[in-house]
Scaffold this active site. Structure first.
Site, mmCIF file in Angstrom:
data_model
loop_
_atom_site.group_PDB
_atom_site.id
_atom_site.type_symbol
_atom_site.label_atom_id
_atom_site.label_comp_id
_atom_site.label_asym_id
_atom_site.label_seq_id
_atom_site.Cartn_x
_atom_site.Cartn_y
_atom_site.Cartn_z
ATOM 1 N N LEU A 164 0.863 -1.173 0.000
ATOM 2 C CA LEU A 164 0.000 0.000 0.000
ATOM 3 C C LEU A 164 0.904 1.228 0.000
ATOM 4 O O LEU A 164 1.985 1.212 0.590
ATOM 5 C CB LEU A 164 -0.896 0.030 1.248
ATOM 6 C CG LEU A 164 -1.915 -1.101 1.410
ATOM 7 C CD1 LEU A 164 -2.642 -0.967 2.739
ATOM 8 C CD2 LEU A 164 -2.914 -1.108 0.258
ATOM 9 N N ASP A 165 0.458 2.288 -0.649
ATOM 10 C CA ASP A 165 1.227 3.524 -0.622
ATOM 11 C C ASP A 165 1.368 4.026 0.810
ATOM 12 O O ASP A 165 0.551 3.700 1.685
ATOM 13 C CB ASP A 165 0.534 4.597 -1.471
ATOM 14 C CG ASP A 165 0.476 4.225 -2.944
ATOM 15 O OD1 ASP A 165 1.322 3.431 -3.374
ATOM 16 O OD2 ASP A 165 -0.412 4.739 -3.646
#
Length: 325
Positions: free
Chosen positions: A138-139
């Protein structure tokens, strides 16, 4: 620290005429083809007690295969005592709910203090699993659910499930603009032509598909539920910006805040101060990599996105009559 790997098994007759590396991939599916090929070339696999380091060697069936090797730990990464919000854990996998601001993997500008460093502290045996078992990322400022493999076998199976699109990942987001209906974005994503840290829709990119549906409409924003078919870097953010509905707060693809006409100063300020993309990995569903059991987890939307939706909802009720929305 290293993991000792030893296997003994007989080549089935169905492998008659098949290549050595193909046969190993069928016999030992818990390991990737690239890893098995490394072991062949390194002389760590024998056929009838003789080292065979030629992947193209043909099999007859009935041979005794022996793998005897070690997987070295990834010593370049440091274990760090950092908090992890673990929502599920067993001998093979763990699932975490990642907060905003937490980088998943060390890299330029983030040499440590990442999810990977925290995983190595929580589960030291992960130092022999590539990327400490991280299967997908995930960013930094995207919140929500991530699955991590605790063994090489579990990681291999999860990666294959991800590539086969057997893992379901659903997200909640708040996008700019009024979207009247759901749909999908099927556009290839690759590196931006001039901004090398950015991604973009480009003909030379990799196939990328994002499904979305409208959950709630506000005066100038839309709350969405999205599902990934593929998992490209920044995929949802790039796709939504491409269809002119960038995510609120996205510092890379979002542009300036867009408050509705005659919005309260409170709402204007909230939109100005929302410094991360309003994106949350809310649901994760997969086949357990060892048992095959279907498992599903949900993570509540974080407080900052709840507060933003509440404020947008309040603004909508003030300015529009029931017949207007």
């Amino acid at each position: 620290m290293a993991e000792i790997i030893q296997h003994r098994d007989t080549v089935p007759e169905s492998c008659l005429g098949k290549r050595f590396d193909q046969t190993l991939a069928e016999m030992f599916p818990d390991y990737s083809r690239s890893r098995l090929k490394e072991w062949i070339l390194a002389g760590h696999v024998t056929v009838d007690d003789v080292v065979v380091d030629v992947p193209r060697e043909k099999m007859f069936g009935g041979e005794l295969i022996a793998i005897d090797t070690e997987v070295e730990s990834e010593v370049r990464f440091q274990a760090q005592d950092l908090p992890l919000n673990i929502v599920y854990e067993d001998d093979d996998i763990l699932v975490i709910n990642k907060p905003a601001g937490f980088v998943v993997h060390p890299g330029a500008g983030n040499p440590d203090g990442t999810v990977l460093n925290a995983l190595l502290h929580h589960c030291p045996q992960l130092d022999v699993v590539p990327r400490a078992g991280i299967v997908h990322r995930l960013d930094k400022d995207t919140t929500g659910l991530m699955v991590v493999a605790k063994t090489i076998a579990a990681q291999t199976n999860l990666v294959e499930s991800l590539q086969a699109r057997e893992i379901t990942r659903e997200y909640e987001a708040i996008a700019s603009g009024i979207m009247t209906a759901g749909g999908l974005v099927d556009e290839p994503i690759g590196r931006h032509a001039t901004k090398r840290t950015h991604m973009a829709v480009t003909h030379s990119g990799r196939p990328s598909v994002t499904h979305y549906r409208v959950m709630e409409k506000f005066r100038l924003h839309t709350r969405l539920r999205l599902r990934l078919e593929t998992g490209r870097t920044h995929q949802i953010r790039v796709h939504m910006a491409h269809i002119t509905h960038p995510l609120v707060g996205d510092p890379v693809y979002g542009g300036r805040p867009r408050p509705p006409k005659n919005a309260s100063e409170e709402l204007r300020e909230l939109l100005r101060q929302f410094k991360r993309q309003a994106l949350h990995a809310a649901m994760l569903s997969l086949f357990h990599p060892i048992t095959g059991e279907v498992m599903t987890w949900h993570a509540d939307v974080p407080e900052d996105m709840v507060a933003l939706a509440d404020m947008l909802r309040k603004d909508t009720k003030i300015h529009l009559s029931d017949s207007d929305y």
